[in-house]
Design a protein around this motif. Structure first.
Motif, PDB file in Angstrom:
ATOM      1  N   GLN A 176       0.822  -1.219   0.000  1.00  0.00           N
ATOM      2  CA  GLN A 176       0.000   0.000   0.000  1.00  0.00           C
ATOM      3  C   GLN A 176       0.852   1.262   0.000  1.00  0.00           C
ATOM      4  O   GLN A 176       0.324   2.368   0.001  1.00  0.00           O
ATOM      5  CB  GLN A 176      -0.911   0.007   1.231  1.00  0.00           C
ATOM      6  N   GLY A 177       2.191   1.089   0.055  1.00  0.00           N
ATOM      7  CA  GLY A 177       3.086   2.233   0.003  1.00  0.00           C
ATOM      8  C   GLY A 177       3.701   2.643   1.323  1.00  0.00           C
ATOM      9  O   GLY A 177       4.357   3.683   1.407  1.00  0.00           O
ATOM     10  N   ALA A 178       3.506   1.848   2.368  1.00  0.00           N
ATOM     11  CA  ALA A 178       4.071   2.204   3.680  1.00  0.00           C
ATOM     12  C   ALA A 178       5.597   2.152   3.635  1.00  0.00           C
ATOM     13  O   ALA A 178       6.186   1.236   3.059  1.00  0.00           O
ATOM     14  CB  ALA A 178       3.559   1.255   4.752  1.00  0.00           C
ATOM     15  N   THR A 179       6.201   3.141   4.258  1.00  0.00           N
ATOM     16  CA  THR A 179       7.662   3.178   4.389  1.00  0.00           C
ATOM     17  C   THR A 179       8.092   3.177   5.852  1.00  0.00           C
ATOM     18  O   THR A 179       9.252   2.919   6.148  1.00  0.00           O
ATOM     19  CB  THR A 179       8.239   4.426   3.695  1.00  0.00           C
ATOM     20  N   GLN A 180       7.159   3.485   6.747  1.00  0.00           N
ATOM     21  CA  GLN A 180       7.386   3.461   8.192  1.00  0.00           C
ATOM     22  C   GLN A 180       6.247   2.690   8.833  1.00  0.00           C
ATOM     23  O   GLN A 180       5.090   3.096   8.711  1.00  0.00           O
ATOM     24  CB  GLN A 180       7.392   4.874   8.785  1.00  0.00           C
ATOM     25  N   ILE A 181       6.575   1.591   9.504  1.00  0.00           N
ATOM     26  CA  ILE A 181       5.547   0.760  10.126  1.00  0.00           C
ATOM     27  C   ILE A 181       5.864   0.605  11.608  1.00  0.00           C
ATOM     28  O   ILE A 181       6.967   0.200  11.971  1.00  0.00           O
ATOM     29  CB  ILE A 181       5.465  -0.627   9.458  1.00  0.00           C
ATOM     30  N   THR A 182       4.895   0.936  12.429  1.00  0.00           N
ATOM     31  CA  THR A 182       5.011   0.755  13.873  1.00  0.00           C
ATOM     32  C   THR A 182       4.118  -0.406  14.283  1.00  0.00           C
ATOM     33  O   THR A 182       2.930  -0.431  13.948  1.00  0.00           O
ATOM     34  CB  THR A 182       4.584   2.029  14.624  1.00  0.00           C
ATOM     35  N   VAL A 183       4.704  -1.345  15.013  1.00  0.00           N
ATOM     36  CA  VAL A 183       3.949  -2.488  15.509  1.00  0.00           C
ATOM     37  C   VAL A 183       3.576  -2.209  16.966  1.00  0.00           C
ATOM     38  O   VAL A 183       4.441  -1.884  17.782  1.00  0.00           O
ATOM     39  CB  VAL A 183       4.767  -3.794  15.413  1.00  0.00           C
ATOM     40  N   VAL A 184       2.300  -2.317  17.265  1.00  0.00           N
ATOM     41  CA  VAL A 184       1.791  -2.098  18.616  1.00  0.00           C
ATOM     42  C   VAL A 184       1.348  -3.447  19.174  1.00  0.00           C
ATOM     43  O   VAL A 184       0.326  -3.990  18.748  1.00  0.00           O
ATOM     44  CB  VAL A 184       0.623  -1.098  18.624  1.00  0.00           C
ATOM     45  N   PRO A 185       2.116  -4.020  20.108  1.00  0.00           N
ATOM     46  CA  PRO A 185       1.701  -5.278  20.719  1.00  0.00           C
ATOM     47  C   PRO A 185       0.503  -5.062  21.643  1.00  0.00           C
ATOM     48  O   PRO A 185       0.606  -4.377  22.654  1.00  0.00           O
ATOM     49  CB  PRO A 185       2.928  -5.729  21.517  1.00  0.00           C
ATOM     50  N   VAL A 186      -0.625  -5.630  21.262  1.00  0.00           N
ATOM     51  CA  VAL A 186      -1.830  -5.510  22.072  1.00  0.00           C
ATOM     52  C   VAL A 186      -1.820  -6.689  23.059  1.00  0.00           C
ATOM     53  O   VAL A 186      -2.593  -7.630  22.967  1.00  0.00           O
ATOM     54  CB  VAL A 186      -3.101  -5.471  21.199  1.00  0.00           C
ATOM     55  N   PHE A 187      -0.874  -6.590  23.977  1.00  0.00           N
ATOM     56  CA  PHE A 187      -0.662  -7.556  25.049  1.00  0.00           C
ATOM     57  C   PHE A 187      -0.717  -6.765  26.350  1.00  0.00           C
ATOM     58  O   PHE A 187      -0.379  -5.582  26.369  1.00  0.00           O
ATOM     59  CB  PHE A 187       0.728  -8.201  24.939  1.00  0.00           C
ATOM     60  N   PHE A 188      -1.082  -7.430  27.420  1.00  0.00           N
ATOM     61  CA  PHE A 188      -1.147  -6.731  28.691  1.00  0.00           C
ATOM     62  C   PHE A 188       0.243  -6.454  29.265  1.00  0.00           C
ATOM     63  O   PHE A 188       0.465  -5.445  29.913  1.00  0.00           O
ATOM     64  CB  PHE A 188      -2.007  -7.514  29.691  1.00  0.00           C
ATOM     65  N   GLY A 189       1.183  -7.337  29.028  1.00  0.00           N
ATOM     66  CA  GLY A 189       2.532  -7.135  29.551  1.00  0.00           C
ATOM     67  C   GLY A 189       3.568  -7.799  28.671  1.00  0.00           C
ATOM     68  O   GLY A 189       3.253  -8.448  27.675  1.00  0.00           O
ATOM     69  N   GLN A 190       4.823  -7.622  29.047  1.00  0.00           N
ATOM     70  CA  GLN A 190       5.963  -8.149  28.294  1.00  0.00           C
ATOM     71  C   GLN A 190       6.313  -9.548  28.788  1.00  0.00           C
ATOM     72  O   GLN A 190       7.283  -9.739  29.500  1.00  0.00           O
ATOM     73  CB  GLN A 190       7.182  -7.232  28.470  1.00  0.00           C
ATOM     74  N   GLY A 191       5.537 -10.547  28.393  1.00  0.00           N
ATOM     75  CA  GLY A 191       5.841 -11.927  28.765  1.00  0.00           C
ATOM     76  C   GLY A 191       6.819 -12.544  27.786  1.00  0.00           C
ATOM     77  O   GLY A 191       7.450 -11.860  26.973  1.00  0.00           O
TER      78      GLY A 191
END
Length: 120
Positions: A58-73
């Motif tokens: 779709q033309g993205a050059t910057q992608i941010t991933v948002v972990p929809v997790f409650f914590g860092q397991g």
């Protein structure tokens, strides 16, 4: 172009993903200029690689991933970095980054407290 991936664990029960679909729909309404894709660690599609590929197409050059997790397991500490690094290797021209788990954000925690308070 900037884009975002909302990354969840995944589950066998297809109904589990319904809040994620609503979350993506809310994003599209409030952030209409920034494409969003869902991705799942396991048991559901698309994978993070599939989501990155879709956004790149779709033309993205910057992608941010948002972990929809409650914590860092273990999944976010061990599995997720491997998956993200594989995407970075496959798409070296794309700036891929990730946020901490949403459950580590004070505003998210406050929203949960507010939710509980409304239930009283």
């Amino acid at each position: 172009m900037k884009a975002i991936i909302l990354f969840g664990h995944g589950a066998r029960d297809s109904r589990w993903r319904e809040p994620f679909d609503r979350l993506a729909d809310l994003w599209r309404v409030r952030q209409s200029g920034v494409p969003v894709e869902l991705a799942f660690l396991e048991m559901m599609q698309p994978t993070i690689e599939d989501a990155v590929a879709s956004l790149v197409s779709q033309g993205a050059t910057q992608i941010t991933v948002v972990p929809v997790f409650f914590g860092q397991g273990g999944h976010l500490r061990n599995d997720f970095p491997v998956l993200l690094d594989a995407c970075k290797s496959k798409y070296p021209a794309i700036a891929l980054s990730a946020t901490p788990a949403v459950g580590e954000d004070l505003a998210v925690l406050q929203a949960i407290v507010d939710f509980g308070a409304r239930a009283l």
